[in-house]
Design an enzyme around this catalytic site. Sequence first.
Site, PDB file in Angstrom:
ATOM      1  N   ARG A  46       0.836  -1.125   0.081  1.00 39.10           N
ATOM      2  CA  ARG A  46       0.150   0.080   0.122  1.00 39.10           C
ATOM      3  C   ARG A  46       0.808   1.125   0.009  1.00 39.10           C
ATOM      4  O   ARG A  46       2.134   1.010   0.310  1.00 39.10           O
ATOM      5  CB  ARG A  46      -1.015  -0.109   1.160  1.00 39.10           C
ATOM      6  CG  ARG A  46      -0.301  -0.605   2.290  1.00 39.10           C
ATOM      7  CD  ARG A  46      -0.065   0.476   3.635  1.00 39.10           C
ATOM      8  NE  ARG A  46      -0.134   1.866   3.555  1.00 39.10           N
ATOM      9  CZ  ARG A  46       0.849   2.465   3.576  1.00 39.10           C
ATOM     10  NH1 ARG A  46       2.125   2.125   3.687  1.00 39.10           N
ATOM     11  NH2 ARG A  46       0.694   3.723   3.463  1.00 39.10           N
ATOM     12  N   GLY A  47       0.503   2.314  -0.153  1.00 39.22           N
ATOM     13  CA  GLY A  47       0.920   3.691  -0.397  1.00 39.22           C
ATOM     14  C   GLY A  47       1.000   3.749  -1.815  1.00 39.22           C
ATOM     15  O   GLY A  47       1.439   2.874  -2.613  1.00 39.22           O
ATOM     16  N   ALA A  48       0.794   5.256  -2.367  1.00 43.33           N
ATOM     17  CA  ALA A  48       0.745   5.403  -3.607  1.00 43.33           C
ATOM     18  C   ALA A  48       1.851   4.933  -4.613  1.00 43.33           C
ATOM     19  O   ALA A  48       1.707   4.105  -5.584  1.00 43.33           O
ATOM     20  CB  ALA A  48       0.517   6.928  -3.907  1.00 43.33           C
ATOM     21  N   ARG A  76      -7.596  -0.793  -6.802  1.00 41.85           N
ATOM     22  CA  ARG A  76      -7.792   0.614  -5.872  1.00 41.85           C
ATOM     23  C   ARG A  76      -7.937   1.875  -6.939  1.00 41.85           C
ATOM     24  O   ARG A  76      -7.139   2.101  -7.818  1.00 41.85           O
ATOM     25  CB  ARG A  76      -6.522   0.623  -4.889  1.00 41.85           C
ATOM     26  CG  ARG A  76      -6.508  -0.384  -3.996  1.00 41.85           C
ATOM     27  CD  ARG A  76      -5.735  -0.215  -2.811  1.00 41.85           C
ATOM     28  NE  ARG A  76      -6.339   0.866  -1.825  1.00 41.85           N
ATOM     29  CZ  ARG A  76      -5.698   1.299  -0.728  1.00 41.85           C
ATOM     30  NH1 ARG A  76      -4.422   1.207  -0.590  1.00 41.85           N
ATOM     31  NH2 ARG A  76      -6.367   2.120  -0.079  1.00 41.85           N
ATOM     32  N   GLN A  94      -2.435   2.718   9.735  1.00 42.58           N
ATOM     33  CA  GLN A  94      -1.357   2.808   9.045  1.00 42.58           C
ATOM     34  C   GLN A  94      -0.084   3.633   9.876  1.00 42.58           C
ATOM     35  O   GLN A  94       0.967   3.632   9.885  1.00 42.58           O
ATOM     36  CB  GLN A  94      -1.342   3.406   7.850  1.00 42.58           C
ATOM     37  CG  GLN A  94      -2.046   2.538   6.653  1.00 42.58           C
ATOM     38  CD  GLN A  94      -3.421   2.572   6.811  1.00 42.58           C
ATOM     39  OE1 GLN A  94      -4.154   3.043   7.532  1.00 42.58           O
ATOM     40  NE2 GLN A  94      -4.155   2.429   5.698  1.00 42.58           N
ATOM     41  N   ASP A 107      -2.029  10.828  -2.491  1.00 43.96           N
ATOM     42  CA  ASP A 107      -2.416   9.625  -3.462  1.00 43.96           C
ATOM     43  C   ASP A 107      -2.669  10.285  -4.890  1.00 43.96           C
ATOM     44  O   ASP A 107      -2.732   9.518  -5.779  1.00 43.96           O
ATOM     45  CB  ASP A 107      -3.645   9.049  -2.886  1.00 43.96           C
ATOM     46  CG  ASP A 107      -3.219   8.085  -1.690  1.00 43.96           C
ATOM     47  OD1 ASP A 107      -3.107   8.676  -0.611  1.00 43.96           O
ATOM     48  OD2 ASP A 107      -2.877   6.742  -2.015  1.00 43.96           O
TER      49      ASP A 107
HETATM   50  O1  MRU Z   1      -4.499   3.226   1.991  1.00 46.15           O
HETATM   51  P1  MRU Z   1      -3.203   3.374   2.089  1.00 46.15           P
HETATM   52  O2  MRU Z   1      -2.555   2.874   3.212  1.00 46.15           O
HETATM   53  O3  MRU Z   1      -2.594   3.046   0.574  1.00 46.15           O
HETATM   54  O4  MRU Z   1      -3.097   4.960   2.195  1.00 46.15           O
HETATM   55  C1  MRU Z   1      -1.852   5.621   1.701  1.00 46.15           C
HETATM   56  C2  MRU Z   1      -1.749   7.066   1.917  1.00 46.15           C
HETATM   57  O5  MRU Z   1      -2.568   7.626   2.100  1.00 46.15           O
HETATM   58  C3  MRU Z   1      -0.404   7.773   1.795  1.00 46.15           C
HETATM   59  O6  MRU Z   1      -0.179   8.913   2.746  1.00 46.15           O
HETATM   60  C4  MRU Z   1       0.001   8.088   0.405  1.00 46.15           C
HETATM   61  O7  MRU Z   1      -0.271   6.730  -0.341  1.00 46.15           O
HETATM   62  C5  MRU Z   1       1.321   8.604   0.194  1.00 46.15           C
HETATM   63  S1  MRU Z   1       2.434   7.297   0.320  1.00 46.15           S
HETATM   64  C6  MRU Z   1       4.060   7.827  -0.091  1.00 46.15           C
END
Ligand code: MRU
Length: 352
Positions: free
Chosen positions: A49-51, A92, A199, A240
């Site tokens: 996870r994470g963009a 997603r 998270q 994101d």
């Molecule tokens: O649902 P997630 O855990 O994928 O959400 C992640 C976030 O909101 C992060 O802040 C974002 O993706 C930036 S990661 C460098």
Amino acid sequence: MPLPTIEWEGDIKGRIRLIDQTLLPNELKFVYCEDIKSIWHAIKTLMVRGAPAIGIAGAMGVILGIRDIHTKDMDTFLKELRQVVTYLGSSRPTAVNLFWGLTRMERIAQENKKRSVHEIKEALLQEALKIQNEDKIICRQIGENGAGFIKDGNGILTHCNAGGLATADYGTALAVLFRAKEQGKRIHVYADETRPLLQGSRLTAWELMHAGIAVTLICDNMAAHVMKQGKVHGVIVGADRIAANGDTANKIGTYGVSILAKEHGIPFYVAAPVSTFDLSIKSGNDIPIEERSPEEITNGFGRRTAPEGVAVFNPAFDVTPAKNITAIITEKGVIHKPSHESIQYLLGKHTS
Ligand code: MRU
């Protein structure tokens, strides 16, 4: 030490190895994805996870999806590649990096379509690895470009996890903090726990403690109080998807934190790679917001915490308006007071 968030093991017949982030901090376990369904599932369930990390996962997932296409006919191959990309993109909806990675893979196939299918598959593997390696460099650059905003003795609040686990290795928002620490600055981070999936407490607190950065965990609803006490000198978060006007989607709760920061006169920074900008979207109103299962809220702690049958709303992201953002820190430079013009200036300047 960099985290091996996601790696490709072997040649085109290889597999993806990733840290199962749903198990952290209790267990550091690797998961192996050998087919497209398993990487789709890993993205959907937030094992990865994470963009930026899901951009890499998507690109590597393309390899799992196309390597068993046995046709030699280019049109048939490209059609099947399209199906693979569409399928992975359905995992997603909000982080544009996923679609950016998939588009980049399709573009490589198009550019090489005069070559054999076998050669294109190899080119695609190289592109996926390139996306991963580039992200490592991008994260370091974001850290470098942002560290100047952090002063010795600062208290910094962050929300969700934009660290090594969310990228190829060093993070975006946390990269700024890691770099500030390397520069010898003493900082104290307040990590919002980040309901519903935690998270902040499970991942950010864990990463910061491993990096030797002082961190205090707070529940999301404590941020205002901590700010009022004067403990927070800056907020830094990841993103994101950033619309053309600077409106920024990030983990649910970020918008509220931005309002609190404004009320308390605290600067609010977003750290993100250029791949997180979606210039096809005019404002945050057009950013698709993922809604997730009610159980994440009603059964989040391994037991039921709400009455059976209660109505639940579980959006995974919200949009912080550009007017609440002091600056966006990218690998190409800093966008102060983000607006359509300032974004065009930075992105245009470096792409021309
Ligand atoms: O649902 P997630 O855990 O994928 O959400 C992640 C976030 O909101 C992060 O802040 C974002 O993706 C930036 S990661 C460098």
